[in-house]
Design a protein around this motif. Sequence first.
Motif, mmCIF file in Angstrom:
data_model
loop_
_atom_site.group_PDB
_atom_site.id
_atom_site.type_symbol
_atom_site.label_atom_id
_atom_site.label_comp_id
_atom_site.label_asym_id
_atom_site.label_seq_id
_atom_site.Cartn_x
_atom_site.Cartn_y
_atom_site.Cartn_z
ATOM 1 N N LYS A 1 0.818 -1.215 0.000
ATOM 2 C CA LYS A 1 0.000 0.000 0.000
ATOM 3 C C LYS A 1 0.850 1.262 0.000
ATOM 4 C CE LYS A 1 -4.143 -2.014 1.904
ATOM 5 N NZ LYS A 1 -4.730 -2.479 3.149
ATOM 6 N N ASN B 1 1.818 2.352 -3.842
ATOM 7 C CA ASN B 1 0.966 3.168 -4.722
ATOM 8 C C ASN B 1 0.232 4.259 -3.938
ATOM 9 O OD1 ASN B 1 -1.076 1.747 -3.544
ATOM 10 N ND2 ASN B 1 -2.115 1.237 -5.443
ATOM 11 N N ILE C 1 -1.391 4.539 -1.180
ATOM 12 C CA ILE C 1 -2.610 4.405 -0.384
ATOM 13 C C ILE C 1 -2.258 4.745 1.060
ATOM 14 C CG2 ILE C 1 -4.292 2.731 0.496
ATOM 15 C CD1 ILE C 1 -4.840 3.534 -2.380
ATOM 16 N N ARG D 1 -0.957 5.761 -9.124
ATOM 17 C CA ARG D 1 -1.898 4.641 -8.925
ATOM 18 C C ARG D 1 -2.215 3.958 -10.244
ATOM 19 N NH1 ARG D 1 -5.448 7.549 -4.385
ATOM 20 N NH2 ARG D 1 -3.865 7.380 -2.780
#
Lengths: 292, 273
Positions: free
Chosen positions: A54, A57, A59, A88
């Motif tokens: 995560k 990208n 997040i 993303r």
Amino acid sequence: MDEYFIRTEHLCCNYRDENGREAPALIDINLKIKKGEYIAVIGRNGSGKSTLAKLLNMILLPASGKIYIDGKDMTSGNLSDDEILDIRRRVGMVFQNPDNQIVATIVEEDIAFGPENLGIPTPEIRRRVDYALETVGMRGYEKHEPHRLSGGQKQRIAIAGVLAMQPECIILDEATAMLDPRGRAEVINTIELLNRERKITVIMITHHMNEAVRADRVIVLSDGRLLRDYPPRQLFSEPDFLRRQGLGVPQSVELIDELRRQGIALEGEPVTPEECAGAIMKYLKQKKAHDG
Amino acid sequence: MNNISFGQYYPANSLIHSLDARFKVICAFLYIVCSFLCKNILSFAALLASAALLVAISGIPPKILLKSLRPIIFILLFTVVINMFWTSGENLVFSWWKIRIYYEGIMNALFIAVRIVVLIVGTSIFLTYTTTPIALTDALESLLSPLKVLRAPVHEFAMMITIALRFIPTLTEETNRIMAAQKARGADFTTGSIFKRARALIPILVPLFVSAFRRADELATAMECRCYHGGEGRTRLNIPHSRPRDYVMLLLIVAFGAGLILINIYGIGYTMK
């Protein structure tokens, strides 16, 4: 231009546990991943595998350290929304539960979800949907309802949904964990095809050593630390380390190990089932020639 | 468990099925207006005939349509009775004790019954039976999009409906699984008073809600990973396009409404107030 597609320097990330205390999820991770590489990430539950995915990208954001994607510093803190969307798009993710990542009620609409969000013109979306379905071998399922498909098919739809954004890297976060052996084979074959023929960088987080064996490099995480970053051959030559980590070794390596212990001298360092079978065949032939 | 169909959609290849969903929403609305334009026996006869025609071209078996009327039977009877007994007029037809039934009351009851039935049949033919819920959602998003100027969250609303529809089969399947698991532990959902049975549902609802929240969280992450950032700058794979037949249908209904108004002006017989 950076030689590496993904590079991290002293990457640390914290999470809040149930008591509200900050606990480290990742500690000092230094990674270098080239374009087109096929990486497996293994580790027990809670070792930080998903957190790492995560972070790559955006997040999640790291507590400290640097992440470079294609030479660009992702942690400088002044990225625009468009730049985040672009990251993303380039680094796609496929998650464990196919039911929780399919958005639309029709297969083609779900695959189009990414490109639609990116504002791609309609004819181009149509082309990409067709191409993505073709690539994952799901042509003819355009109008189907996802909930009627098998687990392996749903997961291939999820991969197609990522592919339609034309990513350079796909991260699979235990994408095969909920599948039966057949579904698992479908997904692995699709991913290997993408890596081989489309030169897409693959980061495969997995519990299955038989899947890790097929990667170019295997990364072992434990309690948020990166312990090993080896080619599979080298990693599986120390089975005791893996067992200590509670990870086990692929069945093929286990078999070779056991045979050697029984005094059967096999040549080379076979790792994959194919190599293993080859080594045993060779041994049997030699033995036959010797005995005969 | 794989055969859950959304709503009441009846798959067929009729002319009405092939219309643009946006036009069907407008047609349904205009048709409701038409049913309220009817004032006398002639216009109600025309309305009934138009409904019969719609049923015929929609290709939906009348049996299925009658089933959709079942939930409103009570309301229908209630309105009929109220209108019959409480409308006062000039032509007394029947009188006994305190009950007086007038000719006007009978006609009113009849008209309103026809209006309600046509209302339900008409809207369900245009909307629920011939349009998939997803097409309906898209149509509403498209029709309501002018409200975006007023900062109404039209896209968000449509996205919510789409996701709700998407998760109906998933959550139904999960409910059945939890029920089976609770049954295996000795739970009893079928005997006892209604309160007891309602209480027995709690051990199903709690895990269902917990898992729904977990799913929602994962879905949100997955949507973010696929670059979702609201409706702004979003394009679509399937853009709805209108064809001549959509305009023809719209014109026919407008003409029908105009006809009804004419019938009212030159009406004969009892006119409803």
